[in-house]
Every structure is written in structure tokens, then in C-alpha cells.
Design a protein around this motif. Structure first.
Motif, PDB file in Angstrom:
ATOM      1  N   LEU A   1     -44.427   1.655 -14.098  1.00 38.08           N
ATOM      2  CA  LEU A   1     -44.092   1.741 -15.444  1.00 38.08           C
ATOM      3  C   LEU A   1     -43.665   3.095 -16.259  1.00 38.08           C
ATOM      4  N   ASP A   2     -44.320   4.042 -15.613  1.00 37.24           N
ATOM      5  CA  ASP A   2     -44.696   5.414 -16.316  1.00 37.24           C
ATOM      6  C   ASP A   2     -43.095   5.906 -16.127  1.00 37.24           C
ATOM      7  N   SER A   3     -42.803   5.834 -14.988  1.00 41.81           N
ATOM      8  CA  SER A   3     -41.391   6.433 -14.458  1.00 41.81           C
ATOM      9  C   SER A   3     -40.376   5.960 -15.332  1.00 41.81           C
ATOM     10  N   LEU A   4     -40.338   5.018 -15.888  1.00 41.21           N
ATOM     11  CA  LEU A   4     -39.305   4.442 -16.929  1.00 41.21           C
ATOM     12  C   LEU A   4     -39.254   5.467 -18.065  1.00 41.21           C
ATOM     13  N   PHE A   5     -40.358   6.042 -18.508  1.00 41.48           N
ATOM     14  CA  PHE A   5     -40.406   6.933 -19.750  1.00 41.48           C
ATOM     15  C   PHE A   5     -40.153   8.202 -19.301  1.00 41.48           C
ATOM     16  N   THR A   6     -40.178   8.414 -18.066  1.00 42.18           N
ATOM     17  CA  THR A   6     -39.909   9.972 -17.822  1.00 42.18           C
ATOM     18  C   THR A   6     -38.153  10.200 -17.510  1.00 42.18           C
ATOM     19  N   GLU A   7     -37.588   9.352 -17.210  1.00 43.80           N
ATOM     20  CA  GLU A   7     -36.301   9.453 -16.926  1.00 43.80           C
ATOM     21  C   GLU A   7     -35.394   9.186 -18.040  1.00 43.80           C
ATOM     22  N   VAL A   8     -34.559  10.097 -18.456  1.00 49.13           N
ATOM     23  CA  VAL A   8     -33.687  10.086 -19.836  1.00 49.13           C
ATOM     24  C   VAL A   8     -32.163   9.787 -18.996  1.00 49.13           C
ATOM     25  N   VAL A   9     -31.497   8.839 -19.514  1.00 50.39           N
ATOM     26  CA  VAL A   9     -30.280   8.593 -19.281  1.00 50.39           C
ATOM     27  C   VAL A   9     -29.258   9.416 -19.940  1.00 50.39           C
ATOM     28  N   ALA A  10     -29.251   9.479 -21.382  1.00 50.30           N
ATOM     29  CA  ALA A  10     -28.669  10.333 -22.272  1.00 50.30           C
ATOM     30  C   ALA A  10     -29.528  10.451 -23.534  1.00 50.30           C
ATOM     31  N   THR A  11     -28.796  10.994 -24.469  1.00 51.22           N
ATOM     32  CA  THR A  11     -29.356  11.219 -25.630  1.00 51.22           C
ATOM     33  C   THR A  11     -28.478  10.761 -26.778  1.00 51.22           C
ATOM     34  N   THR A  12     -28.867  10.268 -27.794  1.00 52.23           N
ATOM     35  CA  THR A  12     -28.029   9.968 -29.192  1.00 52.23           C
ATOM     36  C   THR A  12     -27.484  11.132 -29.884  1.00 52.23           C
ATOM     37  N   PHE A  13     -26.498  11.060 -30.841  1.00 48.28           N
ATOM     38  CA  PHE A  13     -26.319  12.444 -31.530  1.00 48.28           C
ATOM     39  C   PHE A  13     -27.275  12.837 -32.266  1.00 48.28           C
ATOM     40  N   ARG A  14     -28.368  12.064 -32.534  1.00 51.73           N
ATOM     41  CA  ARG A  14     -29.369  12.425 -33.268  1.00 51.73           C
ATOM     42  C   ARG A  14     -30.558  13.173 -32.416  1.00 51.73           C
ATOM     43  N   GLY A  15     -30.303  13.295 -31.092  1.00 50.33           N
ATOM     44  CA  GLY A  15     -31.232  13.846 -30.284  1.00 50.33           C
ATOM     45  C   GLY A  15     -32.319  12.621 -29.682  1.00 50.33           C
ATOM     46  N   ARG A  16     -32.029  11.483 -29.923  1.00 55.12           N
ATOM     47  CA  ARG A  16     -32.975  10.637 -29.608  1.00 55.12           C
ATOM     48  C   ARG A  16     -32.825  10.149 -28.114  1.00 55.12           C
ATOM     49  N   PRO A  17     -33.834  10.327 -27.059  1.00 61.04           N
ATOM     50  CA  PRO A  17     -33.734  10.102 -25.560  1.00 61.04           C
ATOM     51  C   PRO A  17     -33.306   8.628 -25.476  1.00 61.04           C
TER      52      PRO A  17
END
Length: 332
Positions: free
Chosen positions: A93-109
Motif C-alpha cells: 500500500l505504501d508504495s502506491l503513494f511514493t510513485e508519481v506517474v505525472a503532475t497536473t499543471f497546478r503541480g498536483r502529483p
């Protein structure tokens, strides 16, 4: 039996863990048939089943660790953590929150929210063509769009091409006002919504004007070769067999294709077989092609959507069994 968590989260994290009106804890209690209470800064878990108590404790520890990192906990995440505890995969479960696929134009992961979604993203990274199959709300299109934006930003591709079939592109569309683009715009709106969130409306408009991003109905793909592009075909269950073959053969060099669809929501005329279903059968053993299936466990919308998907799946199974039994009786 009763067990207490000696390593309970800090008071602020406990409040976030329990949720508004203790909704998260209530969801966990209902899912595992346990009772959870806060006693002197420690969380007590009671239940008749030792296994259920242990699972509840494990879920609370996992969610508590996320709370301590500032992650938001909701009932959907609670239910997914319970599912992971059942399959002995809660440690992931923890690893799901450490991997960022991309970011929105406002910087949200943008992150994967389920293990199924993570496997889907891995398949897109590894293969030239990925078929993402699953029910509504599993993030098929959204994550494909995130991967496309990531590829564009890293200059792995020069443009993004988004397309989907307009099922009613015959006489019904003819009665709508406006030119062809205005007629098919409602069919493409979900793609625009995802694109705007990733890049922003103004940036998207500029990129479309320069040809960096193209959003078009599937009919516009005929006769073209798409090179140096990340191509997404959405709602592919509504392609005909001929349309799917036409689309897949548009691929040029240095391109990547993601095809998404939900076979349970086919809107084709009766007697027309879905091109997506045929493609899954035909391409299953072709190298560099992945077929990634998502299930109701990967639904990341309101938890009621999961219940709806499960209910429809169960209904489809019963209907198929009834048809099979009827055919057997006919033969007898």
C-alpha cells in the motif's frame, strides 16, 4: 478478543485516520466485523475472530503511516486496504503513494491508487501497444493521459493524438446543429476534461493550434500514419472490427498506443461485434503488446460505483448461465 495498538499514531494523525464523524473507522468495523475504540491514546480493536482483529490492526497501521506522511484517508482507501489485507498484499500500500506517474499543471502529483492501476502503468511503459480493459471508474483513460503527458514533457514523443469512436456518427448526428467538429465534440469531451486537468485549458489550446495535441473522432484516422506520437483510443469497445484494424495499422515509428475500453458497455448496433473484444483475442500472443485487465477493485470513484459494477457483473454471469442452461434443455 481485544488487542491494543501500542504504537498508535499521534493525536493529530488519529483524527485524520478516523475521518469525519469517524467514518473511516466505521467502514473498517463494518468490513471486518470488529469494534474499534480509542482508549488513553491507544487504539483498541475487539472482535470474535482473531484473524479479523489482526487484519484490522494491520490496516490501521498501514493507514496510520500514510496519515503521518500527510496523505488523505477516505473510506474508499479503507476498503481497498481491507482488500489488500485479505490477499496479504497490504505491505504494498505504501508504495502506491511514493510513485508519481505525472503532475497536473497546478503541480498536483498523479499516482496510481491500486495495484491493478500500477500494473497498467507498468505495461504502458514497457510495451508499444497496451490494451486497458476494465469497468468505469478504474482510471483507464486518466492514467493513459497522464502517461501521454509525461512522454510529451520528457520529449519521448513529439505529439499526443486522442481519439474515440462516435457511435452515432450516422443519421442521429446529422440532426445536431453545427459543423462536424461541433457535432462530435460531446463524444470527445471526456478526453478534453482529462487533458485540461493535466496541462491547463490555455496550454492545451496553444498545443492544439500548433498540432502538438490532436483530438479527433476515429473516422479522421483513416489513411494516416502516426509517427513520434502517443496515441490513445478511448471507448474502444464501441469500435467495429474493421475500425479497430484500421486504427491499429496507423502506428508509425517511435509511437506508442494505448487502447482503453469496457466490454460491458458496448453501444454498437445489434449484430456488430466489438473490435476491442476481437483485438484482445487476436493480439493476445503478439510480442510487445500487453492486455491489462482492471476490475471493480480498481474503481477509484465513489465506493458505490464498485457495488454497482459488482452487481452488473453478477447479473451478467447469471444471465449467461441461464442462457447456457436453456440451450442445453433445447438440445435435450
Amino acid at each position: 478478543m481485544t488487542q491494543e495498538m501500542r504504537e498508535a499514531p499521534a493525536s493529530g494523525a488519529i483524527q485524520k485516520l478516523f475521518g469525519t464523524g469517524d467514518e473511516n473507522v466505521r467502514a473498517l468495523e463494518q468490513a471486518l466485523d470488529v469494534h474499534i475504540a480509542l482508549r488513553g491514546g491507544e487504539i483498541a480493536v475487539e472482535g470474535e475472530s482473531e484473524r479479523a482483529v489482526e487484519r484490522a490492526q494491520a490496516v490501521l497501521r498501514g493507514l496510520g503511516a500514510l496519515c503521518a506522511r500527510g496523505e488523505r484517508i477516505d473510506t474508499a482507501l479503507v476498503h481497498y486496504a481491507v482488500h489488500l489485507s485479505e490477499t496479504n498484499a497490504l505491505d504494498q500500500l505504501d508504495s502506491l503513494f511514493t510513485e508519481v506517474v505525472a503532475t497536473t499543471f497546478r503541480g498536483r502529483p498523479i499516482r496510481c491508487k491500486t495495484l491493478g492501476q500500477r500494473e497498467y502503468v507498468k505495461a504502458i511503459r514497457k510495451h508499444t501497444l497496451t490494451l486497458g480493459i476494465g469497468p468505469a471508474g478504474t482510471g483507464k483513460t486518466y492514467l493513459a493521459m497522464a502517461m501521454a503527458v509525461s512522454a510529451l514533457r520528457s520529449k519521448d514523443v513529439e505529439r499526443i493524438v486522442l481519439t474515440r469512436p462516435a457511435v452515432e456518427a450516422g443519421e442521429k448526428l446529422g440532426f445536431l446543429p453545427g459543423d462536424l467538429n461541433q457535432k462530435v465534440d460531446p463524444y470527445l469531451r471526456p478526453l478534453y476534461d482529462a487533458m485540461f486537468e493535466m496541462l491547463g485549458a490555455e496550454a492545451c489550446q496553444r498545443m492544439q493550434e500548433r498540432g502538438v495535441i490532436e483530438v479527433a473522432p476515429l473516422a479522421y484516422m483513416r489513411g494516416r500514419t502516426l509517427s513520434d506520437a502517443f496515441i490513445i483510443l478511448d471507448e474502444a469497445q464501441n469500435t467495429t472490427q474493421e475500425q479497430m484494424k484500421m486504427f491499429l495499422t496507423r502506428m508509425g515509428f517511435r509511437s506508442r498506443i494505448v487502447v482503453t475500453g469496457d466490454p460491458s458497455q458496448i453501444d454498437l448496433p445489434r449484430g456488430k461485434r466489438s473490435g476491442l473484444i476481437e483485438a484482445v483475442e487476436v493480439l493476445a500472443d503478439v510480442p510487445d503488446i500487453a492486455v491489462q485487465r482492471l476490475t471493480h477493485q480498481d474503481v477509484v470513484r465513489h465506493e458505490l460505483v464498485q457495488a454497482i459494477v459488482r452487481a452488473y457483473d453478477a447479473h451478467a454471469i447469471r444471465a449467461k448461465e441461464e442462457r447456457t442452461n436453456g440451450e442445453e434443455h433445447d438440445v435435450d
